[in-house]
Write a protein that holds these residues in place. Structure first.
Motif, mmCIF file in Angstrom:
data_model
loop_
_atom_site.group_PDB
_atom_site.id
_atom_site.type_symbol
_atom_site.label_atom_id
_atom_site.label_comp_id
_atom_site.label_asym_id
_atom_site.label_seq_id
_atom_site.Cartn_x
_atom_site.Cartn_y
_atom_site.Cartn_z
ATOM 1 N N ILE A 24 0.848 -1.196 0.000
ATOM 2 C CA ILE A 24 0.000 0.000 0.000
ATOM 3 C C ILE A 24 0.882 1.244 0.000
ATOM 4 C CG2 ILE A 24 -1.559 1.372 1.439
ATOM 5 C CD1 ILE A 24 -2.900 -1.316 2.229
ATOM 6 N N GLU A 25 1.918 1.229 0.820
ATOM 7 C CA GLU A 25 2.826 2.372 0.876
ATOM 8 C C GLU A 25 3.496 2.605 -0.480
ATOM 9 O OE1 GLU A 25 6.854 3.589 3.294
ATOM 10 O OE2 GLU A 25 5.380 2.364 4.344
ATOM 11 N N ARG A 26 3.948 1.520 -1.109
ATOM 12 C CA ARG A 26 4.571 1.646 -2.438
ATOM 13 C C ARG A 26 3.574 2.162 -3.469
ATOM 14 N NH1 ARG A 26 6.302 -3.737 -1.596
ATOM 15 N NH2 ARG A 26 8.199 -3.690 -0.389
ATOM 16 N N MET A 27 2.342 1.649 -3.403
ATOM 17 C CA MET A 27 1.315 2.070 -4.354
ATOM 18 C C MET A 27 1.015 3.562 -4.208
ATOM 19 S SD MET A 27 -0.112 -0.029 -6.534
ATOM 20 C CE MET A 27 -1.799 0.501 -6.682
ATOM 21 N N GLU A 28 0.934 4.027 -2.968
ATOM 22 C CA GLU A 28 0.648 5.446 -2.750
ATOM 23 C C GLU A 28 1.761 6.309 -3.330
ATOM 24 O OE1 GLU A 28 -0.064 5.358 1.487
ATOM 25 O OE2 GLU A 28 -2.232 5.161 1.205
ATOM 26 N N LYS A 29 3.006 5.885 -3.163
ATOM 27 C CA LYS A 29 4.124 6.633 -3.738
ATOM 28 C C LYS A 29 4.085 6.582 -5.269
ATOM 29 C CE LYS A 29 7.188 6.085 0.211
ATOM 30 N NZ LYS A 29 8.372 5.424 0.747
ATOM 31 N N ALA A 30 3.786 5.415 -5.823
ATOM 32 C CA ALA A 30 3.717 5.273 -7.284
ATOM 33 C C ALA A 30 2.578 6.114 -7.860
ATOM 34 C CB ALA A 30 3.537 3.802 -7.663
ATOM 35 N N MET A 31 1.452 6.168 -7.143
ATOM 36 C CA MET A 31 0.330 6.974 -7.622
ATOM 37 C C MET A 31 0.666 8.464 -7.568
ATOM 38 S SD MET A 31 -2.932 4.757 -6.223
ATOM 39 C CE MET A 31 -3.454 6.111 -5.274
ATOM 40 N N ASP A 32 1.362 8.887 -6.527
ATOM 41 C CA ASP A 32 1.795 10.288 -6.453
ATOM 42 C C ASP A 32 2.725 10.618 -7.619
ATOM 43 O OD1 ASP A 32 0.330 10.708 -4.147
ATOM 44 O OD2 ASP A 32 2.056 10.524 -2.800
ATOM 45 N N SER A 33 3.640 9.714 -7.899
ATOM 46 C CA SER A 33 4.580 9.908 -9.000
ATOM 47 C C SER A 33 3.845 9.952 -10.348
ATOM 48 C CB SER A 33 5.619 8.780 -8.990
ATOM 49 O OG SER A 33 6.464 8.875 -10.094
ATOM 50 N N ALA A 34 2.875 9.057 -10.516
ATOM 51 C CA ALA A 34 2.110 9.026 -11.767
ATOM 52 C C ALA A 34 1.314 10.320 -11.930
ATOM 53 C CB ALA A 34 1.179 7.817 -11.788
ATOM 54 N N LYS A 35 0.762 10.838 -10.850
ATOM 55 C CA LYS A 35 0.005 12.097 -10.913
ATOM 56 C C LYS A 35 0.918 13.237 -11.366
ATOM 57 C CE LYS A 35 -3.381 15.048 -9.323
ATOM 58 N NZ LYS A 35 -3.124 16.151 -10.182
ATOM 59 N N VAL A 36 2.117 13.298 -10.798
ATOM 60 C CA VAL A 36 3.075 14.334 -11.199
ATOM 61 C C VAL A 36 3.441 14.153 -12.677
ATOM 62 C CG1 VAL A 36 5.444 15.161 -10.860
ATOM 63 C CG2 VAL A 36 3.974 14.738 -8.877
ATOM 64 N N SER A 37 3.677 12.925 -13.100
ATOM 65 C CA SER A 37 4.015 12.666 -14.514
ATOM 66 C C SER A 37 2.891 13.114 -15.444
ATOM 67 C CB SER A 37 4.305 11.184 -14.732
ATOM 68 O OG SER A 37 5.478 10.806 -14.078
ATOM 69 N N LEU A 38 1.652 12.809 -15.051
ATOM 70 C CA LEU A 38 0.512 13.224 -15.878
ATOM 71 C C LEU A 38 0.405 14.753 -15.935
ATOM 72 C CD1 LEU A 38 -2.272 10.684 -14.832
ATOM 73 C CD2 LEU A 38 -1.026 10.767 -17.005
ATOM 74 N N ASP A 39 0.592 15.390 -14.792
ATOM 75 C CA ASP A 39 0.539 16.859 -14.770
ATOM 76 C C ASP A 39 1.627 17.459 -15.656
ATOM 77 O OD1 ASP A 39 -1.636 16.857 -13.046
ATOM 78 O OD2 ASP A 39 -0.423 17.203 -11.233
ATOM 79 N N ASN A 40 2.831 16.915 -15.555
ATOM 80 C CA ASN A 40 3.941 17.412 -16.381
ATOM 81 C C ASN A 40 3.683 17.179 -17.861
ATOM 82 O OD1 ASN A 40 5.320 18.286 -14.122
ATOM 83 N ND2 ASN A 40 6.622 16.469 -13.993
ATOM 84 N N LEU A 41 3.183 15.990 -18.196
ATOM 85 C CA LEU A 41 2.897 15.673 -19.590
ATOM 86 C C LEU A 41 1.790 16.585 -20.125
ATOM 87 C CD1 LEU A 41 3.492 13.917 -22.038
ATOM 88 C CD2 LEU A 41 1.939 12.186 -21.097
ATOM 89 N N ALA A 42 0.752 16.801 -19.333
ATOM 90 C CA ALA A 42 -0.338 17.691 -19.758
ATOM 91 C C ALA A 42 0.195 19.113 -19.968
ATOM 92 C CB ALA A 42 -1.457 17.683 -18.719
ATOM 93 N N HIS A 43 1.056 19.553 -19.077
ATOM 94 C CA HIS A 43 1.653 20.888 -19.216
ATOM 95 C C HIS A 43 2.443 20.990 -20.518
ATOM 96 C CE1 HIS A 43 4.933 23.815 -18.651
ATOM 97 N NE2 HIS A 43 3.988 24.547 -18.073
#
Length: 190
Positions: A102-121
């Motif tokens: 769960i801890e790893r998943m939460e970190k991976a989801m945070d990272s994916a959110k940042v990646s999506l935001d950067n890609l959208a930008h």
């Protein structure tokens, strides 16, 4: 004056038509992927990370207590009791692995959110790095997020199975601890 007006209009038209590729489809996919991340987070929260961690610690502490007191009694265990206690300890390890995942998943989801935001930008501002394909980048993010979502769904099933096993063992473990407490009180000096 008319010449200048025509030149200004021509340059304006040229700038508008040369602004870059249309990434509307990729940006819509990114928005959808962000919704999948929110859904994945909801699934993880339904697993109840605090409960998973609590069960892991509880079982670990109980197992140590049982082991200490069995050694103190210098008692031997019959096969079925030893098997029960081994399975009980293994259930604790399953809860611990779940908590770590769960801890790893939460970190991976945070990272994916940042990646999506950067890609959208980058897509919105037409500032995607040279040689990077927008569709390939979005597809890579979609694959990663899809795997996270599937893993979260599997985690729900795993918790249900582990919890059912724990619930079925708990009365037997409690009975063993109660019997052990009686034996301990018999050898304690008064």
């Amino acid at each position: 004056m008319n010449k200048h007006l025509i030149i200004v209009i021509a340059i304006g038209s040229l700038l508008v038509t040369c602004k870059g590729e249309d990434y509307t489809k990729e940006l819509a996919t990114i928005d959808s992927l962000k919704r999948v991340l929110v859904s994945t987070d909801s699934i993880i929260q339904s697993v109840d990370p605090a409960d998973v961690t609590k069960k892991s610690e509880e079982i670990s502490n109980n197992s140590k207590f049982i082991q200490f007191n069995v050694n103190k009694l210098k008692d031997t265990l019959d096969f079925n009791t030893a098997l029960l206690l081994t399975e009980y300890r293994q259930t604790g390890k399953s809860f611990k692995n779940m908590a770590e995942n769960i801890e790893r998943m939460e970190k991976a989801m945070d990272s994916a959110k940042v990646s999506l935001d950067n890609l959208a930008h980058d897509l919105t501002n037409h500032s995607l790095a040279e040689g990077v394909d927008a569709k390939t980048s979005v597809n890579a993010e979609a694959t990663q997020i899809g795997e996270m979502h599937a893993f979260a769904a599997e985690m729900v099933q795993k918790k249900q199975e582990t919890r059912a096993l724990y619930d079925s063992m708990l009365p037997k473990v409690n009975e063993f601890v109660q019997q052990m407490s009686v034996k301990l009180s018999a050898i304690q000096p008064k």
